[in-house]
Write an enzyme that holds these catalytic residues in place. Structure first.
Site, PDB file in Angstrom:
ATOM      1  N   GLU A 140      -9.238  -2.361   5.301  1.00  0.00           N
ATOM      2  CA  GLU A 140      -9.809  -1.969   6.557  1.00  0.00           C
ATOM      3  C   GLU A 140     -11.106  -2.985   6.926  1.00  0.00           C
ATOM      4  OE1 GLU A 140      -8.323  -0.120   8.544  1.00  0.00           O
ATOM      5  OE2 GLU A 140      -7.918   1.979   7.732  1.00  0.00           O
ATOM      6  N   ASN A 168      -7.188  -2.942  14.419  1.00  0.00           N
ATOM      7  CA  ASN A 168      -8.616  -2.933  13.951  1.00  0.00           C
ATOM      8  C   ASN A 168      -8.571  -4.136  13.224  1.00  0.00           C
ATOM      9  OD1 ASN A 168      -7.495  -2.243  11.709  1.00  0.00           O
ATOM     10  ND2 ASN A 168      -8.851  -0.630  11.534  1.00  0.00           N
ATOM     11  N   ASP A 176       0.945  -1.317   0.007  1.00  0.00           N
ATOM     12  CA  ASP A 176       0.143  -0.068   0.016  1.00  0.00           C
ATOM     13  C   ASP A 176       0.966   1.393   0.058  1.00  0.00           C
ATOM     14  OD1 ASP A 176       0.917  -0.365   2.533  1.00  0.00           O
ATOM     15  OD2 ASP A 176      -0.943  -0.783   3.594  1.00  0.00           O
ATOM     16  N   HIS A 232      -7.055  -4.836  10.552  1.00  0.00           N
ATOM     17  CA  HIS A 232      -6.715  -4.731   8.949  1.00  0.00           C
ATOM     18  C   HIS A 232      -5.425  -5.379   8.651  1.00  0.00           C
ATOM     19  CE1 HIS A 232      -4.418  -0.757   9.446  1.00  0.00           C
ATOM     20  NE2 HIS A 232      -3.747  -1.492   9.645  1.00  0.00           N
TER      21      HIS A 232
HETATM   22  P1  PGA Z   1       2.665  -1.469  12.746  1.00  0.00           P
HETATM   23  O1  PGA Z   1       1.271  -1.450  11.864  1.00  0.00           O
HETATM   24  O2  PGA Z   1       3.277  -2.659  12.615  1.00  0.00           O
HETATM   25  O3  PGA Z   1       3.117  -0.296  12.833  1.00  0.00           O
HETATM   26  O4  PGA Z   1       1.803  -1.837  14.254  1.00  0.00           O
HETATM   27  C1  PGA Z   1       0.820  -2.452  11.325  1.00  0.00           C
HETATM   28  C2  PGA Z   1      -0.470  -2.463  10.471  1.00  0.00           C
HETATM   29  O5  PGA Z   1      -1.045  -1.427  10.490  1.00  0.00           O
HETATM   30  O6  PGA Z   1      -0.793  -3.275   9.517  1.00  0.00           O
END
Ligand code: PGA
Length: 250
Positions: free
Chosen positions: A143, A136, A67, A138
Site C-alpha cells: 500500500e 491508490n 498476496d 498499490h
Molecule cells: P482490480 O484490483 O484488478 O480488481 O481492480 C487491482 C488491485 O487492487 O491490485
C-alpha cells in the site's frame, strides 16, 4: 520501460496472454508471479483457452501469488487461493503442488512470510510477474507508504483498498483488514514484470505510476526503475497520461 495502449479490456487481455504464452513456450518450467483481482481475469481466461487448444502447457510451470487475506481459509470463496483455482488452476494442466499462495491462516504469520520468500528463492526467483494496480497505486497489497525494499510481510489494508474490495463481500465490515503480501523489493526481484490496468478508475494511478516521480505515495511508481517492465493498459486507464501519443499502440 514499455507502455502498450490497447483499445479495450479484451485487447489488453489478449496482448498480455501473448506475452505469457511466448515466455511459457521458451521456458516450460517458468516461475510465474500471479495476481488476483478483476483485471487479470481476462488474461487467465485467455491462457485457459490457449492451454486447451494445446498451444502451451503448464505441466512444469511453477507459480507464486502476490498476496492473501489474513484469517481467510484457502477454501473460503473470497480467499485468493480459491480465486486462483477457479480462474486458472482448475482449468489448465498445472500440478497444484507447484502453485503457491501465502497461507493467511498460518499460526505464525512472520514465519509464513519468511518461508514464502525462501521458497521463491529456492525456485530460482520469479521469471515473469503479472500485476494489477489499485486505484491508490498499490501493487499486491504493498500500500502507499510501503518501502521500496520491502519483502513479503503482514500488512494493514488502507481504507481505500477495503472500500474498493468491499464490492466482493456482503458488507464492508466483512472485508479483512490485513493481508500477507510480497513487498516492493520482492516484486522488483522478478526478472520481467507486466502490469495490466483497465478502466477510468485506474487513470490517476497509472499517470502517477508511469509518469510521476518515484515515491512511496504511489508504490507502482517504483516499477519505472525495473529494467524489464511493461505496462499493458486500455485507453480508459491511459486517459490521464500526458505523453499518451508517444507510447506503443497494440
Ligand atoms: P482490480 O484490483 O484488478 O480488481 O481492480 C487491482 C488491485 O487492487 O491490485
Amino acid at each position: 520501460m514499455r507502455v502498450i495502449i490497447c483499445k479495450d479490456y479484451d485487447e489488453m487481455s489478449r496482448k498480455t496472454a501473448e506475452i505469457f504464452a511466448e515466455r511459457i513456450k521458451a521456458k516450460p518450467d517458468i516461475v510465474l508471479g500471479l495476481a488476483t483481482g478483476s483485471t487479470p481475469e481476462g488474461l487467465y481466461a485467455e491462457l485457459v483457452r490457449i492451454n486447451k487448444a494445446g498451444e502451451i502447457s503448464f505441466k512444469q510451470v511453477r507459480t507464486f501469488n502476490l498476496d492473501e487475506y489474513v484469517g481467510v481459509a484457502p477454501d473460503h470463496d473470497q480467499s485468493y487461493r480459491y480465486f486462483m483455482n477457479e480462474k486458472l488452476f482448475d482449468h489448465v494442466d498445472i500440478d497444484k503442488a507447484n502453485t503457491h499462495v501465502p497461507n493467511g491462516k498460518a499460526d505464525d504469520l512472520a514465519a509464513e512470510c519468511a518461508g514464502y520468500e525462501e521458497k521463491m528463492k529456492a525456485a530460482g526467483g520469479v521469471d515473469l510477474q503479472i500485476l494489477g494496480i489499485g486505484s491508490n497505486g498499490h501493487v499486491g497489497f504493498a500500500e502507499p507508504g510501503s518501502p521500496k525494499d520491502g519483502r513479503t510481510s503482514l500488512v494493514d489494508l488502507t481504507e481505500s483498498t477495503i472500500k474498493d474490495n468491499s464490492r466482493l463481500f456482503d458488507s464492508v465490515d466483512e472485508v479483512p483488514k490485513q493481508a500477507l503480501s510480497m513487498g516492493i523489493g520482492t516484486i522488483l526481484d522478478a526478472k520481467e514484470i507486466v502490469l495490466v490496468a483497465s478502466k477510468e478508475s485506474k487513470a490517476d494511478a497509472i499517470a502517477a505510476a508511469v509518469e510521476g516521480a518515484s515515491s512511496t505515495d504511489c508504490p507502482a511508481s517504483f516499477l519505472q526503475e525495473h529494467g524489464n517492465m511493461t505496462f499493458v493498459i486500455d485507453e480508459a486507464a491511459a486517459s490521464k497520461l500526458k505523453s499518451a501519443d508517444s507510447y506503443e499502440k497494440a
